[in-house]
Scaffold this active site. Structure first.
Site, short mmCIF file in Angstrom:
data_model
loop_
_atom_site.label_atom_id
_atom_site.label_comp_id
_atom_site.label_asym_id
_atom_site.label_seq_id
_atom_site.Cartn_x
_atom_site.Cartn_y
_atom_site.Cartn_z
N ARG A 104 0.84 -1.19 0.00
CA ARG A 104 0.00 0.00 0.00
C ARG A 104 0.88 1.25 0.00
O ARG A 104 1.70 1.42 0.91
CB ARG A 104 -0.90 -0.02 1.24
CG ARG A 104 -1.94 1.08 1.21
CD ARG A 104 -2.65 1.13 2.53
NE ARG A 104 -3.58 0.02 2.65
CZ ARG A 104 -4.86 0.18 2.95
NH1 ARG A 104 -5.35 1.37 3.17
NH2 ARG A 104 -5.65 -0.85 3.05
N THR A 108 -0.70 7.60 -1.20
CA THR A 108 -2.02 7.52 -1.87
C THR A 108 -2.93 6.48 -1.20
O THR A 108 -4.13 6.47 -1.44
CB THR A 108 -1.85 7.10 -3.33
OG1 THR A 108 -1.31 5.77 -3.36
CG2 THR A 108 -0.91 8.02 -4.08
N ASP A 200 -2.46 -10.33 12.77
CA ASP A 200 -1.77 -10.21 11.47
C ASP A 200 -1.42 -11.60 10.96
O ASP A 200 -0.57 -12.30 11.54
CB ASP A 200 -0.49 -9.35 11.64
CG ASP A 200 0.17 -9.09 10.28
OD1 ASP A 200 0.55 -10.07 9.60
OD2 ASP A 200 0.29 -7.91 9.91
N ASP A 203 2.36 -12.24 10.08
CA ASP A 203 3.21 -12.34 11.27
C ASP A 203 2.98 -13.66 12.00
O ASP A 203 3.93 -14.30 12.46
CB ASP A 203 2.93 -11.18 12.23
CG ASP A 203 3.60 -9.90 11.79
OD1 ASP A 203 4.48 -9.96 10.91
OD2 ASP A 203 3.23 -8.84 12.32
N1 URA Z 1 -4.54 -8.39 7.43
C1 URA Z 1 -4.27 -9.21 8.48
O1 URA Z 1 -3.30 -9.95 8.49
N2 URA Z 1 -5.12 -9.17 9.54
C2 URA Z 1 -6.21 -8.38 9.57
O2 URA Z 1 -6.96 -8.41 10.55
C3 URA Z 1 -6.46 -7.55 8.46
C4 URA Z 1 -5.59 -7.56 7.40
#
Ligand code: URA
Length: 209
Positions: A104, A108, A200, A203
């Site tokens: 991202r 922008t 995430d 992760d």
């Molecule tokens: N990406 C992720 O890894 N977790 C989320 O909750 C949203 C986007």
């Protein structure tokens, strides 16, 4: 309109509970994601065409079915999508694997492609685009744009968890892409995390927290 499939199979729901659990460590998390991806692949391939063949059983000749040989492609969105690829390949080992990488742009906030590598016969394959999380939908929409711009005609999108915001955005942008989800959650929080979600996904898969 695209079809939204939310898998309520008990095995998927059971495994999703441990995937969501913050106390589940990286090794177990990765194994569970792999298993759920396999179970989802079983459902997502339900409409694969068959052709009739004959086999000799020990008893007689039987008319039976095998896969007609439709060409398939799996495309993980980097990096978390990688965690679902092996689980799908267990059921459809002949599928080719492409990759799409997007980040991202901080100014922008638009997704920018930094890596795309697809099988050369894109227009002849049906694709399963995979990302564990469908949050705002921005990345999935851009990845589907990317596949279509290179000739892909049939795409299914598969994720573990989706937010309603992402489902809405994706269905509006790509009404021809059916969406396959293991858990449809409540909402996004102010940081763009799915609630309750799993945190995430990248992760947790790769132990980079
Ligand atoms: N990406 C992720 O890894 N977790 C989320 O909750 C949203 C986007």
């Amino acid at each position: 309109m695209p079809k939204i499939h939310v898998f309520d199979h008990p095995l998927i729901q059971h495994k999703m509970t441990y995937i969501r659990d913050t106390n589940t460590g990286t090794k177990e998390f990765r194994e569970l994601v792999d298993e759920v991806a396999t179970l989802m692949a079983y459902e997502i391939t339900r409409d694969l065409p068959l052709k009739e063949v004959s086999v000799e059983t020990p008893v007689c000749t039987a008319k039976t079915n095998i896969l007609a040989g439709k060409k398939l492609g799996i495309v993980p969105i980097l990096r978390a999508g990688i965690g679902m690829v092996d689980g799908i390949l267990k059921l459809i080992p002949a599928a080719k694997v492409g990759h799409v990488g997007l980040f991202r742009d901080p100014k922008t906030l638009q997704p920018v492609e930094y890596f795309v590598k697809l099988p050369s016969d894109v227009s002849e394959r049906d694709f399963i685009l995979v990302d564990p999380m469908l949050a705002t939908g921005g990345t999935a929409i851009a990845a589907a744009d990317s596949l279509k711009s290179r000739g892909a005609k049939n795409i299914k999108f598969m994720c573990l968890i989706a937010a309603p915001e992402g489902v809405k955005a994706m269905t509006e942008a790509h009404p021809d892409v059916d969406i396959y989800i293991a858990g449809l959650d409540e909402k996004l929080d102010e940081k763009g995390y799915i609630v309750p979600g799993l945190g995430d996904a990248g992760d947790r898969l790769f132990g980079t927290k």
